[in-house]
Design a protein around this motif. Structure first.
Motif, PDB file in Angstrom:
ATOM      1  N   VAL A  41     -43.796  14.685   2.552  1.00 23.31           N
ATOM      2  CA  VAL A  41     -42.399  15.007   2.224  1.00 23.31           C
ATOM      3  C   VAL A  41     -41.916  16.048   3.218  1.00 23.31           C
ATOM      4  O   VAL A  41     -42.511  17.128   3.339  1.00 23.31           O
ATOM      5  CB  VAL A  41     -42.260  15.538   0.782  1.00 23.31           C
ATOM      6  CG1 VAL A  41     -40.823  15.981   0.513  1.00 23.31           C
ATOM      7  CG2 VAL A  41     -42.677  14.467  -0.213  1.00 23.31           C
TER       8      VAL A  41
ATOM      9  N   THR B 110     -41.937  12.045  -4.041  1.00 22.94           N
ATOM     10  CA  THR B 110     -41.583  13.457  -3.871  1.00 22.94           C
ATOM     11  C   THR B 110     -41.960  14.274  -5.096  1.00 22.94           C
ATOM     12  O   THR B 110     -42.474  15.396  -4.964  1.00 22.94           O
ATOM     13  CB  THR B 110     -40.076  13.584  -3.577  1.00 22.94           C
ATOM     14  OG1 THR B 110     -39.740  12.762  -2.457  1.00 22.94           O
ATOM     15  CG2 THR B 110     -39.710  15.028  -3.272  1.00 22.94           C
TER      16      THR B 110
ATOM     17  N   TYR C 199     -35.746  14.830   3.600  1.00 22.03           N
ATOM     18  CA  TYR C 199     -34.594  15.436   2.908  1.00 22.03           C
ATOM     19  C   TYR C 199     -33.854  16.338   3.895  1.00 22.03           C
ATOM     20  O   TYR C 199     -34.385  16.728   4.926  1.00 22.03           O
ATOM     21  CB  TYR C 199     -35.048  16.217   1.675  1.00 22.03           C
ATOM     22  CG  TYR C 199     -35.608  15.311   0.609  1.00 22.03           C
ATOM     23  CD1 TYR C 199     -34.758  14.686  -0.299  1.00 22.03           C
ATOM     24  CD2 TYR C 199     -36.970  15.035   0.550  1.00 22.03           C
ATOM     25  CE1 TYR C 199     -35.261  13.826  -1.258  1.00 22.03           C
ATOM     26  CE2 TYR C 199     -37.478  14.173  -0.409  1.00 22.03           C
ATOM     27  CZ  TYR C 199     -36.619  13.566  -1.313  1.00 22.03           C
ATOM     28  OH  TYR C 199     -37.114  12.701  -2.252  1.00 22.03           O
TER      29      TYR C 199
ATOM     30  N   THR D  26     -30.332  14.723  -0.653  1.00 20.50           N
ATOM     31  CA  THR D  26     -30.592  13.294  -0.643  1.00 20.50           C
ATOM     32  C   THR D  26     -29.561  12.526   0.182  1.00 20.50           C
ATOM     33  O   THR D  26     -28.549  13.072   0.626  1.00 20.50           O
ATOM     34  CB  THR D  26     -30.571  12.744  -2.081  1.00 20.50           C
ATOM     35  OG1 THR D  26     -29.291  13.040  -2.665  1.00 20.50           O
ATOM     36  CG2 THR D  26     -31.682  13.353  -2.921  1.00 20.50           C
TER      37      THR D  26
ATOM     38  N   TYR E 253     -42.938  10.189   6.510  1.00 24.39           N
ATOM     39  CA  TYR E 253     -42.436  11.153   5.523  1.00 24.39           C
ATOM     40  C   TYR E 253     -41.228  10.583   4.791  1.00 24.39           C
ATOM     41  O   TYR E 253     -40.433   9.832   5.370  1.00 24.39           O
ATOM     42  CB  TYR E 253     -41.971  12.449   6.198  1.00 24.39           C
ATOM     43  CG  TYR E 253     -42.955  13.093   7.123  1.00 24.39           C
ATOM     44  CD1 TYR E 253     -43.822  14.096   6.678  1.00 24.39           C
ATOM     45  CD2 TYR E 253     -43.014  12.721   8.463  1.00 24.39           C
ATOM     46  CE1 TYR E 253     -44.720  14.709   7.544  1.00 24.39           C
ATOM     47  CE2 TYR E 253     -43.904  13.320   9.336  1.00 24.39           C
ATOM     48  CZ  TYR E 253     -44.762  14.311   8.874  1.00 24.39           C
ATOM     49  OH  TYR E 253     -45.649  14.904   9.740  1.00 24.39           O
ATOM     50  N   VAL E 254     -41.039  10.999   3.554  1.00 25.54           N
ATOM     51  CA  VAL E 254     -39.732  10.929   2.914  1.00 25.54           C
ATOM     52  C   VAL E 254     -38.974  12.160   3.384  1.00 25.54           C
ATOM     53  O   VAL E 254     -39.460  13.286   3.251  1.00 25.54           O
ATOM     54  CB  VAL E 254     -39.839  10.930   1.379  1.00 25.54           C
ATOM     55  CG1 VAL E 254     -38.447  10.926   0.751  1.00 25.54           C
ATOM     56  CG2 VAL E 254     -40.648   9.732   0.899  1.00 25.54           C
TER      57      VAL E 254
ATOM     58  N   GLU F 185     -38.815   4.872  -5.448  1.00 25.62           N
ATOM     59  CA  GLU F 185     -40.143   5.107  -4.868  1.00 25.62           C
ATOM     60  C   GLU F 185     -40.176   6.422  -4.091  1.00 25.62           C
ATOM     61  O   GLU F 185     -41.147   7.186  -4.183  1.00 25.62           O
ATOM     62  CB  GLU F 185     -40.530   3.941  -3.957  1.00 25.62           C
ATOM     63  CG  GLU F 185     -41.919   4.085  -3.346  1.00 25.62           C
ATOM     64  CD  GLU F 185     -42.274   2.923  -2.427  1.00 25.62           C
ATOM     65  OE1 GLU F 185     -43.293   3.034  -1.700  1.00 25.62           O
ATOM     66  OE2 GLU F 185     -41.534   1.909  -2.414  1.00 25.62           O
ATOM     67  N   ASP F 186     -39.114   6.686  -3.328  1.00 25.85           N
ATOM     68  CA  ASP F 186     -39.032   7.952  -2.588  1.00 25.85           C
ATOM     69  C   ASP F 186     -39.047   9.136  -3.545  1.00 25.85           C
ATOM     70  O   ASP F 186     -39.738  10.137  -3.309  1.00 25.85           O
ATOM     71  CB  ASP F 186     -37.743   8.002  -1.751  1.00 25.85           C
ATOM     72  CG  ASP F 186     -37.659   6.896  -0.722  1.00 25.85           C
ATOM     73  OD1 ASP F 186     -38.694   6.555  -0.133  1.00 25.85           O
ATOM     74  OD2 ASP F 186     -36.546   6.372  -0.515  1.00 25.85           O
TER      75      ASP F 186
ATOM     76  N   HIS G 112     -32.171   7.079  -0.594  1.00 23.68           N
ATOM     77  CA  HIS G 112     -33.336   7.511  -1.371  1.00 23.68           C
ATOM     78  C   HIS G 112     -33.453   6.654  -2.631  1.00 23.68           C
ATOM     79  O   HIS G 112     -32.566   6.669  -3.485  1.00 23.68           O
ATOM     80  CB  HIS G 112     -33.210   8.993  -1.745  1.00 23.68           C
ATOM     81  CG  HIS G 112     -33.523   9.921  -0.613  1.00 23.68           C
ATOM     82  ND1 HIS G 112     -32.607  10.243   0.354  1.00 23.68           N
ATOM     83  CD2 HIS G 112     -34.667  10.587  -0.296  1.00 23.68           C
ATOM     84  CE1 HIS G 112     -33.159  11.082   1.221  1.00 23.68           C
ATOM     85  NE2 HIS G 112     -34.412  11.300   0.858  1.00 23.68           N
TER      86      HIS G 112
ATOM     87  N   ALA H  48     -34.538   6.454   4.064  1.00 21.13           N
ATOM     88  CA  ALA H  48     -34.870   7.847   3.756  1.00 21.13           C
ATOM     89  C   ALA H  48     -36.212   8.253   4.350  1.00 21.13           C
ATOM     90  O   ALA H  48     -36.694   9.351   4.074  1.00 21.13           O
ATOM     91  CB  ALA H  48     -34.901   8.046   2.246  1.00 21.13           C
ATOM     92  N   ARG H  49     -36.806   7.378   5.197  1.00 20.70           N
ATOM     93  CA  ARG H  49     -38.120   7.665   5.784  1.00 20.70           C
ATOM     94  C   ARG H  49     -37.985   7.985   7.271  1.00 20.70           C
ATOM     95  O   ARG H  49     -37.121   7.438   7.971  1.00 20.70           O
ATOM     96  CB  ARG H  49     -39.053   6.453   5.621  1.00 20.70           C
ATOM     97  CG  ARG H  49     -39.258   5.987   4.170  1.00 20.70           C
ATOM     98  CD  ARG H  49     -40.105   6.952   3.379  1.00 20.70           C
ATOM     99  NE  ARG H  49     -40.272   6.552   1.988  1.00 20.70           N
ATOM    100  CZ  ARG H  49     -41.439   6.179   1.442  1.00 20.70           C
ATOM    101  NH1 ARG H  49     -42.543   6.164   2.174  1.00 20.70           N
ATOM    102  NH2 ARG H  49     -41.502   5.852   0.168  1.00 20.70           N
TER     103      ARG H  49
END
Length: 458
Positions: A384, A403, A64, A391, A61-62, A398-399, A395, A51-52
């Motif tokens: 973020v 966020t 989305y 999502t 970044y995380v 931690e993500d 994810h 998810a990064r």
């Protein structure tokens, strides 16, 4: 609580300027354009995992949105990538069908039991337009009843109904009529004219579920008026269920169109439907044939191998459940923070847990592009990235925690702007603008001369 940790966009900004010089709009999809992000804060990405994602300046970044909802399992997901590597080792495109085409078609039809046949392609617009063409050939009619939902195709029949209709003749859209989602009466008013070939809709969206009886009523109206029912499963497929929205709600369309999540980001799309209709594009009919889909890249092995690997993961595990679990935790966390800050009427995470968006409203409670941009700006500055909170199964807790912390911190400047009834002095640059709009203004590039590429303070 997290603090600002993304501050340098120098290489992204320089590369974005070059992208605008070489590519109209600076991106190959309007939704990916720099006008969808705060001025001088549109990261150009270099890689992703799970998810990064990382940009060319080295910022992490995380993410989305996940490839405009096409990545459901996570970036660089090993089982899918390994299947692609194995497939390409033996060549990717030939002059005859391959075993992989047979296997992929069988896998797909096992997932979509209401369909008898499938034809693969590379993008959603090709298959949605093929569905319209086929419905017109089946019925001998031209009309298309389209739900009042945002997007179905880049082709003339649909995009000519939007604000970006330049270059499209009026004749292309004259037969297109809109009906209101969850309003059977508005659809029936269209169908009584007897000139409708098909009804086109997403069975559900992230923000709109079908009310009881609506989809069943649409199915009955289509049957009664001898109109083909088409479900657009681009987003719902593999995000609501591997069986699509039709599997969730129990209503079977005549045709359905697929893409996005079926390849975890790899290019693959599909048109599926009942044999009696699909065969008009084949060799087992005495009727005049339909040029249904005939694409050089449709059967290439990369997309089909990716799809088969995705299908295997969905058979063995529950990616939709993982997306929904992450989405519920994220929505609960951000909404709780907004309530605690007294901003619940202005910042809200809404929608299906696997397909979330954030609502951003001004001091009058009205949706606001300026306030949306401020929220985006503060999220990006805190690591973020995303125009939504959509999502993936990658994810993790931690993500989500990062966020929620970033969103909580963003509520501070947001509250200041609400108190001032203005983002002035808080928003660095101009607000974002709708991706589909008639003119480049208010984010015309020429006007960027006054925008200084800045470092975001830590």
């Amino acid at each position: 609580m997290t603090t600002a940790r993304v501050g340098v966009f120098d290489r992204s900004n320089a590369l974005q300027d070059e992208l605008h010089r070489l590519i109209p709009g600076g991106a190959h999809t309007y939704a990916r354009g720099s006008d969808q992000y705060p001025d001088a804060m549109a990261p150009v990405l270099s890689r992703g995992r799970g998810a990064r994602v990382w940009d060319v300046d080295g910022n992490e970044y995380v993410e989305y949105g996940m490839g405009l909802r096409s990545v459901t399992l996570g970036h660089a997901f090993a089982p899918v990538d390994d299947a692609v590597r194995a497939a390409i080792a033996d060549g990717v495109n030939f002059s005859r069908p391959t075993q992989l085409e047979f296997d992929a078609a069988r896998d797909f039809l096992d997932l979509v039991p209401g369909a008898d046949m499938v034809k693969f392609a590379k993008n959603g617009s090709d298959v949605t337009t093929a569905a319209v063409r086929l419905a017109r050939a089946v019925t001998g009619r031209l009309g298309v009843a389209v739900a009042d939902q945002p997007f179905f195709s880049v082709d003339d029949w649909f995009i000519g109904t939007t604000d970006m209709a330049a270059g499209i003749p009026a004749a292309a859209t004259n037969p297109i009529r809109r009906f209101r989602y969850n309003d059977l009466h508005s659809l029936e008013e269209i169908l009584v004219d007897g000139d409708t070939a098909c009804v086109f809709l997403e069975a559900a969206t992230g923000q709109a579920e079908p009310i009881p009886g609506f989809l069943e009523g649409v199915r009955e109206l289509c049957t009664r008026h001898e109109v083909l029912l088409v479900f657009d499963e681009m987003i719902t497929g593999f995000r609501w269920s591997e069986h699509g929205a039709q599997g969730v709600y129990g209503v079977t369309p005549d045709l359905s169109t697929w893409g996005k999540g079926m390849g975890n980001g790899y290019a693959v799309a599909a048109l599926a439907g009942r044999r009696e209709f699909m065969e008009l594009g084949g060799l087992n009919t005495d009727r005049e044939r339909v040029f249904l889909l005939s694409t050089t890249q449709g059967p290439e092995r990369v997309g089909l191998a990716a799809f088969r690997a995705v299908a295997a993961v969905y058979r063995a595990s529950d990616p939709v459940g993982a997306m929904e679990s992450a989405g519920r935790a994220l929505a609960d966390g951000v909404n709780s923070a907004a309530r605690a800050a007294g901003l619940a009427d202005h910042v809200q995470v809404i929608g299906r847990p696997s397909c979330l968006v954030f609502a951003t409203r001004n001091a009058d409670g009205v949706p606001s592009q300026a306030f949306r941009t401020l929220f985006l700006q503060e999220l990006i500055a805190r690591g973020v990235l995303g125009q939504s909170f959509v999502t993936s199964a990658a994810h993790d807790s931690e993500d989500i925690e990062l966020t929620i912390d970033a969103a909580t911190a963003a509520l501070g400047p947001y509250g200041d702007a609400l108190a001032a009834r203005s983002v002035e002095g808080l928003l660095r640059g101009r607000p974002v603008a709708p991706a589909i709009r008639r003119h480049a203004s208010p984010r015309r590039l020429k006007e960027d001369s006054h925008v200084t590429h800045q470092r975001v303070p830590h």
